[in-house]
Scaffold this active site. Structure first.
Site, PDB file in Angstrom:
ATOM      1  N   SER A 165      -3.822  -8.523   1.574  1.00 51.86           N
ATOM      2  CA  SER A 165      -4.156  -9.503   2.602  1.00 51.86           C
ATOM      3  C   SER A 165      -5.466  -9.199   3.317  1.00 51.86           C
ATOM      4  O   SER A 165      -6.161 -10.108   3.787  1.00 51.86           O
ATOM      5  CB  SER A 165      -3.012  -9.602   3.624  1.00 51.86           C
ATOM      6  OG  SER A 165      -1.871 -10.213   3.046  1.00 51.86           O
ATOM      7  N   CYS A 166      -5.828  -7.910   3.387  1.00 51.43           N
ATOM      8  CA  CYS A 166      -7.084  -7.566   4.053  1.00 51.43           C
ATOM      9  C   CYS A 166      -8.304  -8.019   3.240  1.00 51.43           C
ATOM     10  O   CYS A 166      -9.421  -7.985   3.742  1.00 51.43           O
ATOM     11  CB  CYS A 166      -7.163  -6.066   4.336  1.00 51.43           C
ATOM     12  SG  CYS A 166      -6.852  -5.018   2.901  1.00 51.43           S
ATOM     13  N   ARG A 223      -1.019   4.619   3.280  1.00 49.25           N
ATOM     14  CA  ARG A 223      -1.287   5.490   2.136  1.00 49.25           C
ATOM     15  C   ARG A 223      -1.259   6.960   2.560  1.00 49.25           C
ATOM     16  O   ARG A 223      -0.784   7.819   1.795  1.00 49.25           O
ATOM     17  CB  ARG A 223      -2.621   5.112   1.497  1.00 49.25           C
ATOM     18  CG  ARG A 223      -2.607   3.718   0.903  1.00 49.25           C
ATOM     19  CD  ARG A 223      -3.900   3.396   0.187  1.00 49.25           C
ATOM     20  NE  ARG A 223      -3.893   3.973  -1.147  1.00 49.25           N
ATOM     21  CZ  ARG A 223      -3.829   3.259  -2.268  1.00 49.25           C
ATOM     22  NH1 ARG A 223      -3.727   1.942  -2.202  1.00 49.25           N
ATOM     23  NH2 ARG A 223      -3.857   3.839  -3.444  1.00 49.25           N
ATOM     24  N   HIS A 265       0.810  -1.219   0.000  1.00 48.17           N
ATOM     25  CA  HIS A 265       0.000   0.000   0.000  1.00 48.17           C
ATOM     26  C   HIS A 265       0.845   1.271   0.000  1.00 48.17           C
ATOM     27  O   HIS A 265       0.626   2.183  -0.801  1.00 48.17           O
ATOM     28  CB  HIS A 265      -0.937  -0.008   1.214  1.00 48.17           C
ATOM     29  CG  HIS A 265      -1.795  -1.225   1.282  1.00 48.17           C
ATOM     30  ND1 HIS A 265      -2.871  -1.414   0.451  1.00 48.17           N
ATOM     31  CD2 HIS A 265      -1.736  -2.320   2.079  1.00 48.17           C
ATOM     32  CE1 HIS A 265      -3.438  -2.575   0.732  1.00 48.17           C
ATOM     33  NE2 HIS A 265      -2.764  -3.143   1.714  1.00 48.17           N
TER      34      HIS A 265
END
Length: 453
Positions: free
Chosen positions: A41-42, A304, A10
């Site tokens: 992965s989320c 981010r 990210h």
């Protein structure tokens, strides 16, 4: 300006995209140690539940998304060493075995974290899995549909552990969750909200064995059972270890300053101890804004935001403003419940030795005369007892009320008080909510007032 980015998840993606779209003179290269760019992965639970198009669509971006702007994204390239005097990185091409040296004007480290294994006997047995990344997603998906896997033990009651428990319970497996914490999602939810989550898990057949650690994994070649710290054994054809993460920073030792746990030390501008080297993402401790302290916050949204800030200030010798920090806002579904949390809770307040107060509010989402689809809602507000500044909020319901956490996140950023929230002007329509919004009512309750519901 030539910028090298270590890590393509990210923070790395956001950094590269911002650099290439904000400026006209950027030479950007992203080095990623993994062989896939870049699995999210989320989104693993959605993949395992069959709610996405394909596994390889669960990604943050494709290399072409950066290359179209002139950037370079190199998978299977492991950064082994950084020479901060020469401003060079030594990189191993893991496919060819050859090393290369690249130079930089600015370096952004976004190498993230690795899932932790348990230092107990049997941790190397077959079918002891971690739950992070594309490769593990593939392996877990195979076991999810394997009829020989009947008993699953999940170690950890954080988001990843609870997601794993739900996925395997829905697949008809016998699931046991073990954790030293005495309530599910205890790092995120206070007791008043964790209690209903525990009941929900139990009602769906998940066995909660909390307040206990794991002493060993037992088996001959492959795991067959898990023993807790009192010697009690649980049958296990598969174990999912979701016991936290550790910074992926071993290669940085002696190069930039690290803390005792291996997190990269940064200043208020996300600069490391080395000149022209910045660090973002899960491997740093950003400012936890409501507590005004640094804390590990492993969230895509955090990475981010940090990346955007660094890129905005990357060419400025002394930025006009420090990084504003984050609230650690997050959300999750657990069977029928939907929850969201932001800012300070009982767990992190205790760890940071914060002087806080809190208030719990429970009601139905809409007026009592609404009988169709009117579930309960649970709200916990945390605040400064001296000036009533709002520091955190937790929300739980079988209706999606998670957007309330975003409102509280804005209240935290604006340093609003309970008094502000108690009289804030929100809409009313009985098909949606009450005449006083649940946020009004929660704040009024915290102030000791008797609200008209």
């Amino acid at each position: 300006m030539k910028v090298v980015i270590i890590g393509a998840s990210h923070g790395g993606h956001e950094s590269a995209h911002e650099l290439l779209t904000r400026y006209d003179d950027m030479d950007v290269t992203v080095y990623e140690a993994g062989d896939f760019i870049s699995f999210m992965s989320c989104g693993m639970e959605l993949f395992l539940e069959g709610k996405v198009t394909q596994r390889d669509d669960v990604r943050n971006f494709k290399p072409a998304d950066i290359e179209q702007y002139g950037g370079k994204v190199l998978a299977n390239h492991l950064v082994q060493k950084i020479d901060t005097d020469k401003q060079e990185v030594t990189v191993l091409d893991q496919k060819t075995g050859k090393t290369l040296t690249d130079t930089y004007d600015k370096l952004i480290i976004s190498s993230g974290v690795n899932p932790m294994t348990l230092p107990v006997p049997g941790a190397d047995l077959d079918n002891v899995f971690l739950m992070r990344g594309r490769d593990w997603a593939t392996k877990i998906d195979e076991k999810l549909h394997d009829d020989a896997v009947k008993n699953v033990v999940v170690v950890g009651t954080g988001y990843i552990g609870i997601e794993a428990a739900q996925v395997f319970a829905e697949a008809g497996k016998n699931v046991t969750v073990i954790d030293m914490i005495n309530r599910p999602l205890g790092n995120y939810l206070d007791e008043e909200l964790a209690g209903p989550i525990g009941d929900e898990l139990t009602s769906h057949g998940v066995n909660l064995h909390l307040g206990h650690g794991v002493a060993s994994f037992e088996g001959n070649g492959a795991v067959s059972s898990v023993k807790d710290d009192e010697g009690k054994a649980f049958d296990a054809d598969l174990v999912i270890v979701a016991a936290g993460v550790k910074p992926n920073t071993k290669y940085l030792e002696g190069t930039v300053d690290l803390d005792a746990r291996g997190f990269i030390k940064t200043d208020a501008y996300l600069r490391t101890s080395a000149k022209n080297v910045f660090a973002i993402g899960d491997a740093i401790k950003p400012l936890f804004a409501p507590a005004r302290q640094a804390a590990p916050i492993a969230l895509a949204s955090t990475a981010r935001r940090e990346a955007r800030y660094v890129v905005e200030n990357i060419a400025i010798e002394k930025p006009a403003r420090a990084f504003a920090g984050v609230n650690g806002s997050s959300a999750l579904s657990v069977f029928g419940y939907k929850l969201a949390t932001t800012g300070v809770n009982a767990n992190n307040a205790a760890k940071m030795k914060l002087n806080v107060a809190s208030s719990f509010y429970k009601a139905t989402v809409r007026p009592n005369f609404v009988t169709d689809g009117n579930p309960e809602i649970f709200v916990k507000l945390t605040f400064n007892p001296e000036n009533h500044e709002i520091l955190g909020g937790q929300f739980l319901s079988k209706q999606d009320v998670t957007a309330h956490a975003n409102t509280v996140a804005l209240a935290i950023k604006g340093k609003m008080t309970l008094e502000d929230l108690a009289e804030a002007d929100f809409f009313f329509q009985p098909g949606f909510d009450r005449q006083w919004s649940v946020l009004n009512l929660a704040a009024q309750t915290a102030l000791g007032q008797i609200p008209s519901v």
